[in-house]
Design a protein around this motif. Structure first.
Motif, PDB file in Angstrom:
ATOM      1  N   UNK A   1      -2.510   3.081  -3.527  1.00 31.41           N
ATOM      2  CA  UNK A   1      -2.871   3.964  -4.635  1.00 31.41           C
ATOM      3  C   UNK A   1      -4.056   4.867  -4.328  1.00 31.41           C
ATOM      4  N   UNK A   2      -4.984   4.390  -3.472  1.00 29.38           N
ATOM      5  CA  UNK A   2      -6.233   5.133  -3.308  1.00 29.38           C
ATOM      6  C   UNK A   2      -6.501   5.622  -1.886  1.00 29.38           C
ATOM      7  N   UNK A   3      -5.671   5.205  -0.915  1.00 29.20           N
ATOM      8  CA  UNK A   3      -5.887   5.671   0.445  1.00 29.20           C
ATOM      9  C   UNK A   3      -4.659   6.320   1.068  1.00 29.20           C
ATOM     10  N   UNK A   4      -3.510   6.165   0.486  1.00 27.79           N
ATOM     11  CA  UNK A   4      -2.299   6.773   1.051  1.00 27.79           C
ATOM     12  C   UNK A   4      -1.698   7.806   0.092  1.00 27.79           C
ATOM     13  N   UNK A   5      -1.313   7.377  -1.090  1.00 25.83           N
ATOM     14  CA  UNK A   5      -0.549   8.253  -1.978  1.00 25.83           C
ATOM     15  C   UNK A   5      -1.305   9.507  -2.439  1.00 25.83           C
TER      16      UNK A   5
ATOM     17  N   UNK B   1     -12.723   0.496  -6.958  1.00 28.48           N
ATOM     18  CA  UNK B   1     -12.614  -0.930  -6.622  1.00 28.48           C
ATOM     19  C   UNK B   1     -11.248  -1.500  -6.981  1.00 28.48           C
ATOM     20  N   UNK B   2     -10.780  -2.421  -6.138  1.00 29.89           N
ATOM     21  CA  UNK B   2      -9.518  -3.101  -6.395  1.00 29.89           C
ATOM     22  C   UNK B   2      -9.530  -4.496  -5.801  1.00 29.89           C
ATOM     23  N   UNK B   3      -8.712  -5.389  -6.351  1.00 34.40           N
ATOM     24  CA  UNK B   3      -8.654  -6.771  -5.876  1.00 34.40           C
ATOM     25  C   UNK B   3      -7.490  -7.004  -4.919  1.00 34.40           C
ATOM     26  N   UNK B   4      -6.405  -6.280  -5.113  1.00 29.53           N
ATOM     27  CA  UNK B   4      -5.219  -6.442  -4.277  1.00 29.53           C
ATOM     28  C   UNK B   4      -5.219  -5.361  -3.200  1.00 29.53           C
ATOM     29  N   UNK B   5      -5.366  -5.771  -1.929  1.00 27.85           N
ATOM     30  CA  UNK B   5      -5.436  -4.756  -0.881  1.00 27.85           C
ATOM     31  C   UNK B   5      -4.185  -3.886  -0.806  1.00 27.85           C
TER      32      UNK B   5
ATOM     33  N   UNK C   1       9.740   8.692   2.270  1.00 32.58           N
ATOM     34  CA  UNK C   1       9.654   7.715   3.365  1.00 32.58           C
ATOM     35  C   UNK C   1       8.323   6.973   3.307  1.00 32.58           C
ATOM     36  N   UNK C   2       7.246   7.723   3.107  1.00 30.59           N
ATOM     37  CA  UNK C   2       5.916   7.111   3.047  1.00 30.59           C
ATOM     38  C   UNK C   2       5.777   6.265   1.788  1.00 30.59           C
ATOM     39  N   UNK C   3       6.301   6.746   0.675  1.00 31.01           N
ATOM     40  CA  UNK C   3       6.225   5.975  -0.576  1.00 31.01           C
ATOM     41  C   UNK C   3       6.977   4.658  -0.450  1.00 31.01           C
TER      42      UNK C   3
END
Length: 287
Positions: A151-155, A141-145, A174-176
């Motif tokens: 942090x949880x769907x890309x990196x 869970x997170x508050x800031x999209x 590049x992605x970071x």
């Protein structure tokens, strides 16, 4: 003695999980068709799906129930699930129509509006350690999209791809850098299907039925971006009906590559280098 979690066959699993007698079976494999005794209501055909990886069936069942609880888009009913098997309604498929597409657009908007407790929220009774296809997907869970999405769907998938040698360290940077430019949003957490590619959109005589979710709380544009990524019959009508029911914020189309980063990186991890270039291009498209 602890209950057995894995049956030898799909028919055994269907009988055990539903408490009903198996009266017939059809195709077998990862997806099997089994007929169950329905008593006075007649026999009923179901799909029996082998859970892989272990525990994926539990996560999928929880997601299907959570999405169905919104009472919007149609989903197959869950007849039973354990760590090894999932028993679902059989969906009789039909040809896509523009009317069904428009109805689906409105239904998808209503599903998203049903909401979630937070970005990254798992379905009730669903595990935090879930799956998208064969790739692990952790629900945190997170508050800031923007922060949660990075942090949880890309990196995490960038890291897996670098470790596997399918993304170079230069491409990873590049992605970071793109992650640092994800914009803030006023969107509330939406109830997402989470793996909304064309193969998980089934067309029936009664309309669209969604299968195989990776359900969680997220940004509603993510589901739409996945439809754009892999295509879908009558997509323009789906999006137009969605926008009419729940208008999308200005700049929606420019944000599509951002939301496509997640599925592209998942595909990079699962299927290799062919998707890495698309992921890097999506990152560069963010400016």
């Amino acid at each position: 003695m602890a209950p057995r979690q894995h049956a030898d066959t799909a028919a055994e699993a269907a009988a055990r999980l539903t408490g009903r007698t198996v009266t017939g079976s059809g195709r077998t494999g990862a997806l099997s068709e089994v007929t169950l005794d329905g008593g006075l209501d007649g026999d009923e055909a179901v799909v029996v799906k082998r859970g892989h990886p272990p525990g994926a069936a539990i996560a999928e069942a929880a997601g299907l129930r959570w999405l169905a609880a919104a009472g919007t888009v149609a989903l197959p009913r869950v007849h039973g699930a354990d760590t090894g098997w999932l028993v679902l309604d059989l969906v009789e498929q039909a040809s896509p129509t523009s009317a069904a597409a428009e109805a689906f657009g409105r239904e998808l908007a209503a599903l998203h509006a049903a909401g979630a407790p937070s970005f990254g929220a798992a379905p009730p009774d669903g595990p935090a350690d879930a799956w998208i296809g064969l790739a692990p997907m952790r629900n945190v869970p997170g508050d800031s999209w923007p922060q949660w999405y990075a942090e949880h769907r890309v990196l995490p998938y960038v890291g897996m791809a670098v470790d596997d040698g399918t993304v170079s360290t230069a491409e990873a940077r590049v992605i970071e850098r793109a992650c640092a430019r994800f914009p803030e949003t006023t969107e509330a957490p939406a109830r997402l299907h989470g793996d909304l590619w064309n193969g998980n959109v089934l067309w029936s005589d009664a309309g669209v039925v969604l299968i195989d979710p990776a359900a969680h709380g997220g940004h509603r544009e993510s589901d739409l971006a996945m439809l754009h990524l892999f295509g879908c019959p009558h997509l323009d009508r789906i999006v137009a009906a969605y926008h009419e029911a729940a208008p999308l914020a200005d700049g929606y189309r420019e944000r599509i590559p951002m939301h496509q980063l997640f599925p592209l990186l998942v595909h990079t991890v699962l299927f290799g280098r062919s998707y890495a270039g698309q992921a890097v291009a999506a990152a560069r498209a963010l400016g």
